[in-house]
Design a protein around this motif. Structure first.
Motif, PDB file in Angstrom:
ATOM      1  N   UNK A  59     -20.335   3.579  10.772  1.00  0.00           N
ATOM      2  CA  UNK A  59     -18.993   3.458  10.202  1.00  0.00           C
ATOM      3  C   UNK A  59     -19.059   3.415   8.673  1.00  0.00           C
ATOM      4  N   UNK A  60     -19.999   2.636   8.134  1.00  0.00           N
ATOM      5  CA  UNK A  60     -20.130   2.532   6.674  1.00  0.00           C
ATOM      6  C   UNK A  60     -20.523   3.874   6.050  1.00  0.00           C
ATOM      7  N   UNK A  61     -21.414   4.614   6.708  1.00  0.00           N
ATOM      8  CA  UNK A  61     -21.816   5.932   6.193  1.00  0.00           C
ATOM      9  C   UNK A  61     -20.625   6.877   6.132  1.00  0.00           C
ATOM     10  N   UNK A  62     -19.805   6.895   7.184  1.00  0.00           N
ATOM     11  CA  UNK A  62     -18.617   7.761   7.203  1.00  0.00           C
ATOM     12  C   UNK A  62     -17.610   7.315   6.144  1.00  0.00           C
ATOM     13  N   UNK A  63     -17.439   6.017   5.986  1.00  0.00           N
ATOM     14  CA  UNK A  63     -16.524   5.487   4.977  1.00  0.00           C
ATOM     15  C   UNK A  63     -16.962   5.891   3.575  1.00  0.00           C
ATOM     16  N   UNK A  65     -18.475   8.582   2.684  1.00  0.00           N
ATOM     17  CA  UNK A  65     -18.093   9.988   2.447  1.00  0.00           C
ATOM     18  C   UNK A  65     -16.629  10.074   2.031  1.00  0.00           C
ATOM     19  N   UNK A  66     -15.775   9.233   2.591  1.00  0.00           N
ATOM     20  CA  UNK A  66     -14.360   9.217   2.178  1.00  0.00           C
ATOM     21  C   UNK A  66     -14.234   8.725   0.733  1.00  0.00           C
ATOM     22  N   UNK A  67     -15.111   7.807   0.332  1.00  0.00           N
ATOM     23  CA  UNK A  67     -15.112   7.344  -1.065  1.00  0.00           C
ATOM     24  C   UNK A  67     -15.485   8.498  -1.989  1.00  0.00           C
ATOM     25  N   UNK A  68     -16.429   9.315  -1.574  1.00  0.00           N
ATOM     26  CA  UNK A  68     -16.789  10.507  -2.357  1.00  0.00           C
ATOM     27  C   UNK A  68     -15.582  11.423  -2.480  1.00  0.00           C
ATOM     28  N   UNK A  85     -32.700   9.030   2.925  1.00  0.00           N
ATOM     29  CA  UNK A  85     -32.009   9.922   3.859  1.00  0.00           C
ATOM     30  C   UNK A  85     -30.481   9.870   3.717  1.00  0.00           C
ATOM     31  N   UNK A  86     -29.916   8.674   3.701  1.00  0.00           N
ATOM     32  CA  UNK A  86     -28.451   8.555   3.582  1.00  0.00           C
ATOM     33  C   UNK A  86     -27.966   9.100   2.247  1.00  0.00           C
ATOM     34  N   UNK A  87     -28.689   8.782   1.186  1.00  0.00           N
ATOM     35  CA  UNK A  87     -28.291   9.273  -0.138  1.00  0.00           C
ATOM     36  C   UNK A  87     -28.396  10.793  -0.206  1.00  0.00           C
ATOM     37  N   UNK A  88     -29.426  11.358   0.406  1.00  0.00           N
ATOM     38  CA  UNK A  88     -29.561  12.824   0.446  1.00  0.00           C
ATOM     39  C   UNK A  88     -28.360  13.448   1.140  1.00  0.00           C
ATOM     40  N   UNK A  89     -27.923  12.821   2.227  1.00  0.00           N
ATOM     41  CA  UNK A  89     -26.750  13.319   2.949  1.00  0.00           C
ATOM     42  C   UNK A  89     -25.493  13.218   2.075  1.00  0.00           C
ATOM     43  N   UNK A  90     -25.364  12.131   1.342  1.00  0.00           N
ATOM     44  CA  UNK A  90     -24.207  11.952   0.453  1.00  0.00           C
ATOM     45  C   UNK A  90     -24.223  12.981  -0.675  1.00  0.00           C
TER      46      UNK A  90
END
Length: 107
Positions: A59-63, A65-68, A85-90
């Motif tokens: 949920x936090x990862x998806x949220x 992306x909305x902040x981006x 990994x998460x930062x690379x995805x962002x």
């Protein structure tokens, strides 16, 4: 004068709590609206908010992306050039949506 201040989304590993806080403070004093991770994971050697479940992390990862989506640009806090990994995805998401991206350290 613009209608509103610039909005910057801070991205990076949540292990860099202090570095993200410093970037947030610097940007805020410069008159920038900052959106950033709201929950920091507890990691060995670093005090943070709490332990979270995998479902909460999703949920936090998806949220984030909305902040981006809300931001005019992205600032990646990457001490020593570290990008997980998460930062690379962002970063990939920000790039795909046309957001300018800058880094605190060379990659």
């Amino acid at each position: 004068m613009p209608d509103r201040p610039e909005i910057v989304c801070i991205c990076g590993s949540t292990r860099f709590v202090a570095e993200m806080s410093a970037a947030n403070r610097e940007l805020t004093f410069a008159g920038v609206i900052v959106v950033a991770p709201g929950v920091f994971l507890r990691t060995e050697g670093h005090e943070a908010d709490e332990l979270i479940t995998e479902e909460q992390k999703t949920v936090l990862d998806a949220l984030h992306l909305r902040k981006i989506d809300l931001a005019d640009r992205v600032l990646v806090v990457n001490p020593g050039g570290y990008i997980g990994e998460s930062t690379s995805r962002e970063i990939a998401y920000a790039h795909a949506t046309g957001k300018p991206i800058s880094f605190t350290d060379p990659i």
